[in-house]
Write a protein that holds these residues in place. Structure first.
Motif, short mmCIF file in Angstrom:
data_model
loop_
_atom_site.label_atom_id
_atom_site.label_comp_id
_atom_site.label_asym_id
_atom_site.label_seq_id
_atom_site.Cartn_x
_atom_site.Cartn_y
_atom_site.Cartn_z
N ASP A 7 57.46 13.87 -30.34
CA ASP A 7 58.07 12.54 -30.46
C ASP A 7 57.10 11.50 -29.92
OD1 ASP A 7 59.54 10.22 -30.41
OD2 ASP A 7 61.18 11.00 -29.18
N LEU A 8 56.56 10.66 -30.83
CA LEU A 8 55.66 9.57 -30.44
C LEU A 8 56.28 8.22 -30.82
CD1 LEU A 8 52.12 10.90 -31.51
CD2 LEU A 8 53.41 11.35 -29.43
N THR A 9 57.59 8.13 -30.80
CA THR A 9 58.26 6.90 -31.23
C THR A 9 58.25 5.81 -30.16
OG1 THR A 9 60.41 7.76 -30.50
CG2 THR A 9 59.80 8.13 -32.81
N THR A 10 57.83 6.13 -28.95
CA THR A 10 57.67 5.15 -27.88
C THR A 10 56.22 5.20 -27.41
OG1 THR A 10 58.24 6.67 -26.09
CG2 THR A 10 60.07 5.57 -27.19
N SER A 11 55.93 4.55 -26.30
CA SER A 11 54.57 4.59 -25.76
C SER A 11 54.28 5.90 -25.04
CB SER A 11 54.35 3.42 -24.79
OG SER A 11 55.29 3.46 -23.74
N ASP A 12 55.29 6.76 -24.93
CA ASP A 12 55.12 8.07 -24.28
C ASP A 12 54.81 9.15 -25.31
OD1 ASP A 12 55.97 6.74 -21.99
OD2 ASP A 12 58.06 7.33 -22.30
N ILE A 13 54.23 10.22 -24.84
CA ILE A 13 54.07 11.43 -25.65
C ILE A 13 55.08 12.44 -25.16
CG2 ILE A 13 52.59 13.43 -26.09
CD1 ILE A 13 50.21 11.62 -26.25
N LYS A 14 55.94 12.90 -26.05
CA LYS A 14 56.95 13.90 -25.71
C LYS A 14 56.72 15.13 -26.58
CE LYS A 14 60.48 10.38 -24.77
NZ LYS A 14 61.81 9.87 -25.20
N LEU A 15 56.65 16.29 -25.92
CA LEU A 15 56.48 17.56 -26.62
C LEU A 15 57.55 18.52 -26.12
CD1 LEU A 15 52.61 17.92 -26.24
CD2 LEU A 15 53.82 17.19 -28.31
N GLY A 16 57.97 19.42 -27.00
CA GLY A 16 58.96 20.41 -26.60
C GLY A 16 58.76 21.72 -27.32
N LEU A 17 59.20 22.79 -26.68
CA LEU A 17 59.13 24.13 -27.28
C LEU A 17 60.48 24.81 -27.18
CD1 LEU A 17 55.79 25.79 -26.03
CD2 LEU A 17 56.41 25.31 -28.42
N ASP A 18 60.84 25.50 -28.24
CA ASP A 18 62.02 26.38 -28.23
C ASP A 18 61.50 27.75 -28.66
OD1 ASP A 18 64.31 27.81 -28.61
OD2 ASP A 18 65.25 26.42 -30.03
N ILE A 19 61.24 28.60 -27.69
CA ILE A 19 60.72 29.94 -27.96
C ILE A 19 61.84 30.94 -27.78
CG2 ILE A 19 59.00 31.68 -27.36
CD1 ILE A 19 57.79 29.13 -28.49
N ASN A 20 62.42 31.35 -28.90
CA ASN A 20 63.54 32.29 -28.88
C ASN A 20 64.66 31.84 -27.94
OD1 ASN A 20 62.26 34.12 -30.69
ND2 ASN A 20 61.04 34.92 -28.99
N GLY A 21 64.95 30.53 -27.99
CA GLY A 21 66.06 30.00 -27.20
C GLY A 21 65.69 29.54 -25.81
N VAL A 22 64.44 29.69 -25.42
CA VAL A 22 63.98 29.23 -24.10
C VAL A 22 63.26 27.89 -24.27
CG1 VAL A 22 62.56 29.73 -22.09
CG2 VAL A 22 63.75 31.59 -23.27
N PHE A 23 63.78 26.84 -23.62
CA PHE A 23 63.25 25.50 -23.78
C PHE A 23 62.20 25.18 -22.72
CE2 PHE A 23 67.41 25.05 -25.81
CZ PHE A 23 67.07 24.35 -26.96
N SER A 24 61.21 24.38 -23.11
CA SER A 24 60.28 23.77 -22.17
C SER A 24 59.85 22.44 -22.77
CB SER A 24 59.07 24.66 -21.90
OG SER A 24 58.42 24.99 -23.12
N ASP A 25 59.51 21.48 -21.91
CA ASP A 25 59.13 20.17 -22.43
C ASP A 25 58.03 19.54 -21.60
OD1 ASP A 25 60.43 19.30 -20.14
OD2 ASP A 25 62.23 18.68 -21.19
N TYR A 26 57.48 18.46 -22.16
CA TYR A 26 56.37 17.74 -21.54
C TYR A 26 56.51 16.28 -21.90
CZ TYR A 26 51.66 15.75 -21.15
OH TYR A 26 50.60 14.94 -20.87
N LYS A 27 56.23 15.39 -20.94
CA LYS A 27 56.29 13.96 -21.20
C LYS A 27 55.16 13.27 -20.46
CE LYS A 27 59.45 9.98 -20.94
NZ LYS A 27 60.82 9.54 -20.56
N ASN A 28 54.35 12.49 -21.19
CA ASN A 28 53.28 11.71 -20.59
C ASN A 28 53.67 10.24 -20.70
OD1 ASN A 28 50.80 10.12 -20.35
ND2 ASN A 28 49.74 12.08 -20.36
#
Length: 218
Positions: free
Chosen positions: A7-28
């Motif tokens: 998601d680059l719709t704002t001035s931030d960089i947002k990334l996310g992972l769904d690995i077999n139902g396990v979530f992780s995310d990142y935001k700059n």
């Protein structure tokens, strides 16, 4: 299914992972250069001990929001999916917040006193626009709507709707959760979402119409 979201719709960089139902995310939030998206993506995958070849689907947030960021994310992810057997889909913020509601008014923060908003009926987006809250009008036969999103309570009070759910922004997990419902990618093409700034009164609206002129974004 292993899914990557961006998601680059704002001035931030947002990334996310769904690995077999396990979530992780990142935001700059340091106003990063979108040209460096591959650096952030590589670092994010490395920290989560995941190779890009393990990803089955990539989800791109298509808006509304920063037009340059949306174009950059779509172009970058198309490049990856052209070189690897990865499915690419686009999900907009309205869809991400729609969740299980068949009839809803979904609102997103725009700028100043204005909001982006849409009407969802039977899980279909029938109208999208931007306006100030007091300019949103709806007739009595839409009293079954649930207002979801930014300033939901204020909007619900304004249009005399009882049900509302406050949510100030769309998270990367919202995108990943909605993507689980997507069976076929044909209806979720990665195209930027444009909304006409006109046509703000729902009471005067006579049919679905989405213009291809972008709003002036933040």
């Amino acid at each position: 299914m292993n899914t990557l979201a961006i998601d680059l719709t704002t001035s931030d960089i947002k990334l996310g992972l769904d690995i077999n139902g396990v979530f992780s995310d990142y935001k700059n939030t340091d106003q990063p250069n979108f040209d460096n998206i591959f650096f952030f993506l590589s670092d994010f995958l490395k920290k989560n001990k995941t190779e890009i070849q393990e990803i089955n689907r990539i989800v791109v947030c298509t808006g509304p929001g920063n037009f340059n960021g949306i174009r950059a994310s779509i172009s970058a992810m198309k490049g990856i999916c052209c070189s690897l057997p990865i499915e690419l889909i686009g999900i907009n913020k309205f869809q991400a917040l729609s969740k299980i509601y068949k009839s809803a008014l979904i609102s997103l923060k725009y700028r100043g006193n204005k909001i982006y908003w849409c009407i969802l009926k039977d899980e279909e987006l029938i109208f999208m626009s931007s306006s100030e809250i007091e300019d949103i009008k709806t007739s009595d036969d839409h009293s079954d709507l649930v207002v979801v999103g930014y300033k939901a309570e204020e909007i619900a009070t304004s249009i005399k709707v009882k049900k509302f759910i406050e949510q100030n922004e769309v998270s990367i997990r919202d995108l990943l959760n909605f993507s689980r419902k997507v069976v076929s990618s044909r209806k979720f093409l990665p195209k930027p979402l444009y909304i006409s700034p006109g046509q703000s009164l729902f009471a005067k609206y006579k049919g679905p119409k989405i213009l291809d002129k972008p709003l002036d974004v933040c």
